[in-house]
Design a protein around this motif. Sequence first.
Motif, PDB file in Angstrom:
ATOM      1  N   ALA A   1     -57.784  32.162 -54.537  1.00 12.97           N
ATOM      2  CA  ALA A   1     -56.329  32.244 -54.685  1.00 12.97           C
ATOM      3  C   ALA A   1     -55.690  31.129 -53.873  1.00 12.97           C
ATOM      4  N   VAL A   2     -54.856  30.347 -54.533  1.00 20.95           N
ATOM      5  CA  VAL A   2     -54.080  29.298 -53.874  1.00 20.95           C
ATOM      6  C   VAL A   2     -52.613  29.575 -54.167  1.00 20.95           C
ATOM      7  N   LEU A   3     -51.805  29.632 -53.121  1.00 20.14           N
ATOM      8  CA  LEU A   3     -50.416  30.057 -53.266  1.00 20.14           C
ATOM      9  C   LEU A   3     -49.456  28.974 -52.796  1.00 20.14           C
ATOM     10  N   ALA A   4     -48.349  28.841 -53.521  1.00 22.19           N
ATOM     11  CA  ALA A   4     -47.215  28.041 -53.071  1.00 22.19           C
ATOM     12  C   ALA A   4     -46.161  29.011 -52.554  1.00 22.19           C
ATOM     13  N   ASN A   5     -45.765  28.858 -51.296  1.00 24.86           N
ATOM     14  CA  ASN A   5     -44.915  29.835 -50.624  1.00 24.86           C
ATOM     15  C   ASN A   5     -43.623  29.198 -50.132  1.00 24.86           C
ATOM     16  N   GLY A   6     -42.494  29.895 -50.340  1.00 24.98           N
ATOM     17  CA  GLY A   6     -41.235  29.470 -49.758  1.00 24.98           C
ATOM     18  C   GLY A   6     -41.214  29.700 -48.263  1.00 24.98           C
ATOM     19  N   TYR A   7     -40.384  28.961 -47.557  1.00 24.38           N
ATOM     20  CA  TYR A   7     -40.380  28.978 -46.095  1.00 24.38           C
ATOM     21  C   TYR A   7     -39.890  30.292 -45.488  1.00 24.38           C
ATOM     22  N   SER A   8     -39.126  31.075 -46.230  1.00 23.00           N
ATOM     23  CA  SER A   8     -38.672  32.349 -45.658  1.00 23.00           C
ATOM     24  C   SER A   8     -39.835  33.275 -45.353  1.00 23.00           C
ATOM     25  N   GLY A   9     -40.974  33.075 -46.029  1.00 27.66           N
ATOM     26  CA  GLY A   9     -42.153  33.881 -45.735  1.00 27.66           C
ATOM     27  C   GLY A   9     -42.723  33.635 -44.360  1.00 27.66           C
ATOM     28  N   ALA A  10     -42.356  32.512 -43.743  1.00 27.89           N
ATOM     29  CA  ALA A  10     -42.837  32.194 -42.402  1.00 27.89           C
ATOM     30  C   ALA A  10     -41.951  32.791 -41.315  1.00 27.89           C
ATOM     31  N   GLY A  11     -40.882  33.497 -41.716  1.00 28.01           N
ATOM     32  CA  GLY A  11     -40.008  34.108 -40.733  1.00 28.01           C
ATOM     33  C   GLY A  11     -38.939  33.161 -40.230  1.00 28.01           C
TER      34      GLY A  11
END
Length: 358
Positions: free
Chosen positions: A186-196
């Motif tokens: 699994a390779v994911l592209a994540n928005g920065y809000s997921g980092a807190g």
Amino acid sequence: MFMHMTFSVAIAGASGYAGGEMLRVLLAHPEARIGALTAHSNAGTPLGAHQPHLRSLAGRVLAATSTENLAGHDVVVLALPHGASGAIAAELAERGDDAIVVDLGADHRLVDPAAWEQFYGSEHAGTWPYGLPELLHPGESTATAQRAALAGTRRIAVPGCNVTAVTLGLQPGVAAGLIEPQDLVAVLANGYSGAGRSLKTHLLASEALGAVQPYAVGGTHRHIPEIAQNLRSAGAEAVSISFTPTLVPMARGILATSTARLVPGTDPATVREAWEQTYADEPFVHLLPEGQWPTTASTLGANTALVQVAVDEAAGRVVTVTAIDNLVKGTAGGALQSLNLALGLPETLGLPLDGVAP
């Protein structure tokens, strides 16, 4: 037709991204009434200083996060860092407070205490009913048992956002016995809000804009044991997964591309049929028409997960792509969906199905 059931909600951690998003979805819920709003370092400041988009609550002053301030509500939502929810929940129980407690953090998600201690490095706080209504159980092609487990519960552990995306993408193939649950990738592209919301150098705009950054590489991400736990719930005997998230320059969203070895002799039509059967009647998880691929933009602000599945015949692998808004279906929307079930309300009540575009 349902009977009205107005309920009061206290939010601990209301100044953070998860707490703010929980407030946003609750404000659209016809039966929810917002009670105490608390924070730790931001206590004593107005909510509008941290959540200026929540205009109807902008003047509310954040109280300190304590059981005294959270007690006396029908529902308490804990939007706290991992390791903090367990103590607050235990104190509420000791007080005899009968609130439904919804944990947006990680403290109560894992069944295996050893897995918690390995990935989080502290004592396990215990396991609560798992707030992913679409989670399959062994022998199921639709998520009947999981919804039954959430009906009437007083405790809800909300999944990790990455976990929701990967689980929804892969579980139909696991449940149908069409993919091999080892050698998953699994390779994911994540928005920065997921980092807190904490101030860290790599999260600054000058570092992030125009860049894609991997993180928690090499089997270190804390969502890995939770993904494996969910796929075992769907029927896998053993799970191994290579999981690599990347931060991409967008505020919200997850696009999860997950692949698995196809069981030899399985044809593409059978694969698609399994995903269609699992999600045919799901209100929020939609298998897209063949040839149409999920995008994070299509889920912005919605409690919707968009899924596509294809077979790479040359590689002998199934490829799934799942898009969600990490703060809605991945956190607050999934929490409210589960809370509706716990309260005996329609599962979809107050939750946005349609995204915001362009």
